[in-house]
Scaffold this motif. Sequence first.
Motif, short mmCIF file in Angstrom:
data_model
loop_
_atom_site.label_atom_id
_atom_site.label_comp_id
_atom_site.label_asym_id
_atom_site.label_seq_id
_atom_site.Cartn_x
_atom_site.Cartn_y
_atom_site.Cartn_z
N GLU A 142 0.83 -1.21 0.00
CA GLU A 142 0.00 0.00 0.00
C GLU A 142 0.87 1.26 0.00
O GLU A 142 0.60 2.22 -0.72
N ARG A 183 -5.71 -2.20 -7.76
CA ARG A 183 -4.44 -1.44 -7.71
C ARG A 183 -4.38 -0.39 -8.81
O ARG A 183 -3.98 0.75 -8.57
N TYR A 186 -6.74 2.46 -8.01
CA TYR A 186 -6.19 3.40 -7.01
C TYR A 186 -5.31 4.43 -7.71
O TYR A 186 -5.37 5.63 -7.43
#
Length: 448
Positions: A142, A183, A186
């Motif tokens: 992250e 992912r 994001y």
Amino acid sequence: MKPYELDIIHNQMNTIADIDNGSIAEEIGLEAGDQVLAINGKQILDVIDYRYSISNEEILLSIQKKDGELWDIEIEKDVEEDLGINFLSPLLDNQKQCTNNCIFCFIDQMPPGMRDSLYIKDDDSRLSFLQGNYITLTNVKEEDLKRIVEYKLSPINVSVHTTNPELRVKLLKNRFAGEILERISYLTKNRITVNAQIVAIPGINDGAELERTLEDLSNLYPNLSSVAVVPVGITKYRENLPTLNIFTKEEAKNVIDVVCQFSQKMKKMHGFGWVYPSDEFFLIAEEEIPESEFYEGYPQYENGVGLLRSFYDEAIEELENVPGGEEKGSVTLITSEYPSSCLKNLLNLLQKKYPNLNYDLKVITNSFFGNTVKVAGLLTAKDVLEQLKGGTYDGIIVPRVMFRQDKFITLDDMTLKDLEEKLSCPIYTVENNGASFIRKILEVGLNG
Ligand code: SF4
């Protein structure tokens, strides 16, 4: 000594390799062997951190000179101005290695005994930003994603292959591979531009799976800004690897249909086709390479999308400018199978302008990797020598892509000079550019 100083001295990552002429670094007396300990009192973690830290009007540079002396230097400069320092380790950190075991990995299919650097499997977002490498996002945490956003590492190139989580886990043989859509989302939600690549494998992620992947990715447009679909590459070195097939003509046609239908849909919705099959698909399917408009500025050129079209158009433009003439000459060229018909067409057109210029185009079969590999960038000196054996040549034009980017060394470690000695003639390299191709033939053929 501050803690950061100890760290850096031990890992040597921040050692200066050389300094640009006329740069700030030269002006303040930095030289090869010095180490950058910190900028504005903060240890530098990697090249991205370094670039971010120097993007200021005022910086405090902490240096350890090679004789051990410590310097703190205040610098005033334009925000964008570089310091002119080149480090021994360009990343200022170790490269992140890939943690996948993709069933189609090209590196796993390389013959043994080649130079070590050819077996390196990197998967590093910093190299994606700096050099355009494709990454899988399977080894990022992250905080890595946050860092990409914070430092605006855009664009990032991502090897998606499929958005179906279970299928991606199987393809990449990595249990963390399934979260790809989350992912990428994001990143795109945080205004990072992402270019995607899909390595298509017949019967595995083409057809309905490919449609699903394109549908999922299209929801992230415009920050997911382009997609290339390229066919899997298979060499003869697949011992102990899963059985995979190369695309047949019919299967390649189906991929082109899926991609082109999707691109039509995107054009209607957004005025931009967005997704492209690579040139190889058109060659396998024996279909015409599309006109340049199809490639919309060539956003996926580095993935082999539109290379032939742009090469051909550049060459045609150059052909219109050359005067033509009756001069006599001859030229020998080598190429691989895929670009050969494009080059033959161009050579025939050139001959119309120079009827006394003869050419001999040698199409080299790739026995080294296997005859399913047909691109010029994977030709080896061994194949060239074997297939040109017995001939006499005044000079030979070879594709520049046969050699390393930074040095004239082939994939099988032969230098250009070795090649010249073994073939007893000069070797001329030509860049992957149609205008250069025409100019080189005239230069070598008529004057060589
Ligand atoms: S990501 Fe897959 S294809 Fe790329 S190097 Fe790693 S194993 Fe090979």
